[in-house]
Design a protein around this motif. Structure first.
Motif, mmCIF file in Angstrom:
data_model
loop_
_atom_site.group_PDB
_atom_site.id
_atom_site.type_symbol
_atom_site.label_atom_id
_atom_site.label_comp_id
_atom_site.label_asym_id
_atom_site.label_seq_id
_atom_site.Cartn_x
_atom_site.Cartn_y
_atom_site.Cartn_z
ATOM 1 N N PHE A 4 0.882 -1.088 0.040
ATOM 2 C CA PHE A 4 -0.053 -0.051 -0.081
ATOM 3 C C PHE A 4 0.850 1.389 -0.070
ATOM 4 O O PHE A 4 0.408 2.281 -0.020
ATOM 5 N N SER A 5 2.263 1.092 0.096
ATOM 6 C CA SER A 5 3.239 2.426 0.202
ATOM 7 C C SER A 5 2.985 3.195 -0.977
ATOM 8 O O SER A 5 2.815 4.320 -0.885
ATOM 9 N N LYS A 6 2.973 2.734 -2.437
ATOM 10 C CA LYS A 6 2.860 3.634 -3.356
ATOM 11 C C LYS A 6 1.532 3.884 -3.860
ATOM 12 O O LYS A 6 1.395 4.913 -4.500
ATOM 13 N N GLY A 7 0.831 2.887 -3.497
ATOM 14 C CA GLY A 7 -0.603 2.986 -4.156
ATOM 15 C C GLY A 7 -1.380 3.823 -3.212
ATOM 16 O O GLY A 7 -2.492 4.630 -3.669
ATOM 17 N N ALA A 8 -1.128 4.010 -1.984
ATOM 18 C CA ALA A 8 -2.041 4.733 -1.037
ATOM 19 C C ALA A 8 -1.210 5.522 -0.004
ATOM 20 O O ALA A 8 -1.931 6.152 0.921
ATOM 21 N N GLY A 9 -0.068 5.674 -0.469
ATOM 22 C CA GLY A 9 0.742 6.592 0.416
ATOM 23 C C GLY A 9 1.105 6.178 1.845
ATOM 24 O O GLY A 9 1.551 6.823 2.666
ATOM 25 N N PHE A 10 1.356 4.905 1.931
ATOM 26 C CA PHE A 10 1.464 4.143 3.127
ATOM 27 C C PHE A 10 3.067 4.022 3.493
ATOM 28 O O PHE A 10 3.258 2.960 4.169
ATOM 29 N N THR A 11 3.919 4.681 2.786
ATOM 30 C CA THR A 11 5.434 4.276 3.053
ATOM 31 C C THR A 11 5.665 4.473 4.614
ATOM 32 O O THR A 11 6.142 3.530 5.036
ATOM 33 N N GLY A 12 5.155 5.255 5.108
ATOM 34 C CA GLY A 12 5.265 5.595 6.772
ATOM 35 C C GLY A 12 3.958 4.801 7.442
ATOM 36 O O GLY A 12 4.545 4.241 8.546
ATOM 37 N N VAL A 13 3.158 4.572 6.917
ATOM 38 C CA VAL A 13 1.886 4.099 7.671
ATOM 39 C C VAL A 13 2.340 2.566 7.806
ATOM 40 O O VAL A 13 1.930 1.865 8.703
#
Ligand code: PLP
Length: 409
Positions: A247-256
């Motif tokens: 979900f890092s690049k698809g939803a901006g979850f790199t830190g989440v």
């Protein structure tokens, strides 16, 4: 006496990104008035979308209440999320069952850990260049052999060169390979494998009872509807492929932090009965992992709703507009570039055939722009360079303007 794992000593160099940071820091201290413009690391910059934020908040509120508080969940992930993921695969005609999905804290841990369930003497094949985790984790596990510094590669790894001649996607290995890592859309080249190309790998894997480890971390960046977003769109892949998503690049979850891995129960390997790989990974996860954050899983579930998907798509479109700006700037400067149309990375041929790190130093000293040297991803990356489209528009524009004005070509 406690002995350390000596395979760590075989790791070729410091991890690529610390070296980039070291050089950028050294330049910044020598030139304190200069603003460094970053187009290097593939980290997202735009905020979480409203639907995701709402999903996260709602779960926090449930945890704040004694009547609705929950503790440990299933290490494989919460069922509603796994069902939503399975339903998402079905929209593209792929069969993935909820109980074949393992939710995790990201694709880096999964693509790194997966090799632990395979035999120590398995032959590993990687695309060259490749995301460094695939090779490094096999080095640590003792599968890679020694590093041959003169050729820039490990003796026991099968490198599948990806270059301009083959359109940055390899042919199937000519010899034996047991574990084959494929990444599409590709980091770093930005290339996306076609249905025919993946079909050839699935045929190879089924014939040799090899396993394909398919990293689909960037699948949401594919715009062309004819390109496969999952290996399971290829017939027979359920017999031979494991897939990873982030979900890092698809939803901006790199830190989440959240990802998943699919292990079909139909996977057939050389020595295992059908379903054994799935059981081994279940055992592995139950031993080492206590499940991903329940708050984050609620955010991911929200990301998979129609509203969540539409919002995430808008953020992806924003990054892809950055990619288009990068491509057009490079084209104007007559620098050959690839990728960036169905992937967030633009892969460029260094002007005048410069070595990747020489171009890194030139770009930094002349234009004050930090990018990523292609050679850090494998020997076939030498002479190439990666620019990332993740960034605020104004920063990308400032960096590109500086390249236009200051890079001496
Ligand atoms: N796979 C590839 C190809 C990547 O480029 C990255 C991150 O850059 C990851 C996996 C890591 O994903 P995650 O943030 O979910 O650990």
């Amino acid at each position: 006496m406690a002995k350390l794992n000596s395979n760590y000593d075989k790791l070729a160099a410091g991890y690529l990104f610390p070296e980039i940071a070291r050089r950028a820091k050294a330049f910044a201290s020598a030139h304190p008035s200069v603003k460094i413009l970053r187009m290097g690391i593939g980290d997202t910059t735009e905020p979480l979308t409203p639907t995701i934020v709402k999903g996260l908040h709602e779960r926090v509120d449930l945890l704040a209440n004694r009547a609705t508080y929950t503790g440990y969940g299933d290490s494989e992930g919460e069922l509603p999320l796994r069902e939503a993921i399975a339903a998402d695969y079905a929209t593209r005609g792929s069969t993935v069952n909820a109980d074949e999905i393992f939710v995790s804290d990201g694709a880096k841990p999964d693509t790194g850990n997966i090799q632990t369930i395979f035999s120590e003497d398995a032959i590993v094949a990687v695309q060259d260049p490749a995301y460094p985790v695939y090779v490094d984790t096999n080095v640590i596990a003792g599968r890679a052999g020694n590093f041959d510094a003169s050729r820039g590669l490990y003796e026991r790894i099968v490198y599948m060169p990806c270059n301009e001649d083959n359109g940055f996607f390899p042919s199937v290995p000519s010899g034996k390979a047991d574990i084959i890592y494929l990444c599409s859309p590709n980091n770093p080249t930005g290339n996306v494998a076609t249905r025919e190309q993946l079909t050839a790998f699935v045929a190879y894997a089924r014939q040799h009872r090899a396993v394909i480890l398919f990293d689909a971390a960037y699948r949401d960046y594919i715009k062309d509807p004819t390109l496969p977003r999952s290996i399971y769109e290829i017939e027979g892949a359920r017999e031979c492929a494991i897939e990873f998503y982030s979900f890092s690049k698809g939803a901006g979850f790199t830190g989440v932090r959240l990802g998943w891995c699919v292990i079909p129960k139909t996977l057939v390997l050389e020595d295992g009965d059908i379903g054994k790989t799935h059981r081994l990974w279940t055992r592995r996860q139950n031993t080492y992992f206590n499940g991903a954050s329940n708050i984050v899983q609620a955010g991911a579930l929200a990301a998979l709703t129609p509203a969540g998907k539409a919002e995430c798509q808008a953020t992806i479109d924003y990054y892809m507009q950055n990619a288009a700006l990068i491509r057009s700037t490079l084209q104007d400067l007559h620098i050959r570039c690839f990728g960036g149309d169905n992937a967030p990375y633009v892969w460029l041929k260094t002007p005048g055939n410069m070595k990747s790190w020489d171009f890194f130093d030139k770009l930094l000293s002349e234009a004050h722009v930090v990018g990523t040297p292609g050679s850090g991803f494998g020997p076939s990356g030498e002479g190439y360079f990666r620019l990332s489209s993740f960034g605020h528009r104004e920063n990308i524009e400032a960096a590109l303007q500086s390249v236009r004005q200051n890079l001496k070509l």
